[in-house]
Design an enzyme around this catalytic site. Structure first.
Site, PDB file in Angstrom:
ATOM      1  CD  GLU A  41      40.926  39.087  42.417  1.00  0.00           C
ATOM      2  OE1 GLU A  41      40.201  39.616  41.557  1.00  0.00           O
ATOM      3  OE2 GLU A  41      40.705  37.943  42.886  1.00  0.00           O
ATOM      4  CG  ASN A  43      46.203  32.266  43.215  1.00  0.00           C
ATOM      5  OD1 ASN A  43      45.978  31.639  44.250  1.00  0.00           O
ATOM      6  ND2 ASN A  43      45.678  31.926  42.054  1.00  0.00           N
ATOM      7  CE  LYS A 232      48.719  37.888  31.702  1.00  0.00           C
ATOM      8  NZ  LYS A 232      47.815  37.647  32.858  1.00  0.00           N
ATOM      9  CG  ASP A 266      46.672  34.440  39.337  1.00  0.00           C
ATOM     10  OD1 ASP A 266      46.190  35.367  38.658  1.00  0.00           O
ATOM     11  OD2 ASP A 266      46.018  33.437  39.682  1.00  0.00           O
TER      12      ASP A 266
END
Length: 314
Positions: A41, A43, A232, A266
């Site tokens: 978080e 990052n 992703k 991230d």
């Protein structure tokens, strides 16, 4: 209202110190390390702040040198630090990361049990009184840290819904932090079901849904109630879908040399969230996510490759 009242993005989690090896080999044999900030978080908060967004970060820092280092990182990166308190008498979590010459996933060891951030609970919400944010970003790490952190994450999500804020959720699985696999899956999918945007990796999606293909994983979360899903796919890009009928594969961005894969997800979240907040369509947001993720893997630290607005190419 306070100076911190109007935020573009709010996030919450555990800020870690990263000690990254400067020489290859097993962590037990490494003699030289370089210090960075880390934590999924954090990052994301840094990446969004570098793009010019006003970002608040809710956490507890250790009452030690690591905590003081991270407080300085928050100030240096321009993150609203009103919500980062020092937990008196507690230590800050940290992690060790190996250096891999071939760019494969590094070895990581965490030292976070009983850390300052793991002692957060729903009472920490009081620090947000009078604060509104356009968007809340959460990951599956916060609810895994402790029962108190799990309650805090749930209350943050409920608060976002009440305030009309959009909500993004990255599963960011850490199985070792959970009591068992079933609780992890149940909790993670519960957060995904109430999110406007879910960002699973392909392997995560397969574990959490029992489905193999990106489109099937996306359909699983859309059926649960998520507004949009971006799966992703690493070097292969991303698959995105939403409740409005969009279905698209976005190609990955090729890089000449991978230095470190940690933090790529991230960076991807930074790209997608920032683009959506600018009003870009989901597939264009995924394209930015791929571009930033590809940039991050070319640098040694989790945040070194996160671009400023001037460096942003997409």
């Amino acid at each position: 209202m306070s100076a911190s009242a109007a935020l573009d993005v709010l996030t919450a989690g555990e800020a870690l110190v990263l000690l990254a090896a400067e020489e290859t080999g097993g962590l037990h044999a490494v003699e030289r390390f370089r210090r960075f900030s880390a934590g999924a978080e954090l990052n994301v908060a840094i990446g969004l702040a570098r793009l010019g967004l006003r970002v608040g970060y809710l956490t507890r820092l250790g009452d030690d040198a690591f905590g003081r280092f991270l407080a300085e990182v928050l100030r240096r990166e321009g993150i609203v630090a009103d919500f980062a308190s020092v937990d008196q008498g507690s230590s800050n979590g940290f992690m060790l990361k190996s250096l891999e010459a071939d760019g494969t996933d590094p070895q990581i060891e965490y030292f976070r049990r009983g850390s300052a951030a793991s002692r957060m609970h729903a009472g920490d919400l009081a620090r947000l009184d009078g604060t509104r944010a356009r968007h809340l970003h959460l990951t599956g790490i916060l609810p895994a840290l402790s029962p108190g952190c799990s309650e805090l994450a749930q209350r943050l999500a409920e608060r976002a819904r009440e305030q009309g804020s959009s909500l993004s959720f990255d599963p960011n699985l850490r199985p070792r932090l959970w009591p068992d696999r079933e609780q992890m899956i149940r909790s993670i999918n519960g957060f995904a079901a109430i999110s406007d945007l879910v960002l699973p990796g392909l392997a995560e999606g397969r574990l959490l849904t029992g489905r193999a293909q990106p489109d099937d994983i996306a359909d699983f979360y859309l059926a649960l109630g998520a507004g949009a899903v971006v799966v992703k796919l690493g070097p292969d890009g991303a698959y995105c879908a939403n409740q409005q009928g969009l279905r698209a594969h976005v190609p990955g961005v090729q890089v000449k040399r991978v230095v470190d894969t940690v933090g790529a997800g991230d960076g991807f979240a930074v790209g997608v969230v920032s683009a959506l907040l600018e009003g870009l369509p989901l597939d264009a947001a995924a394209q930015r996510g791929c571009a930033i993720g590809a940039r991050v893997v070319q640098f040694p630290g989790d945040c070194d490759g996160l671009p400023t607005r001037a460096q942003l190419q997409v």
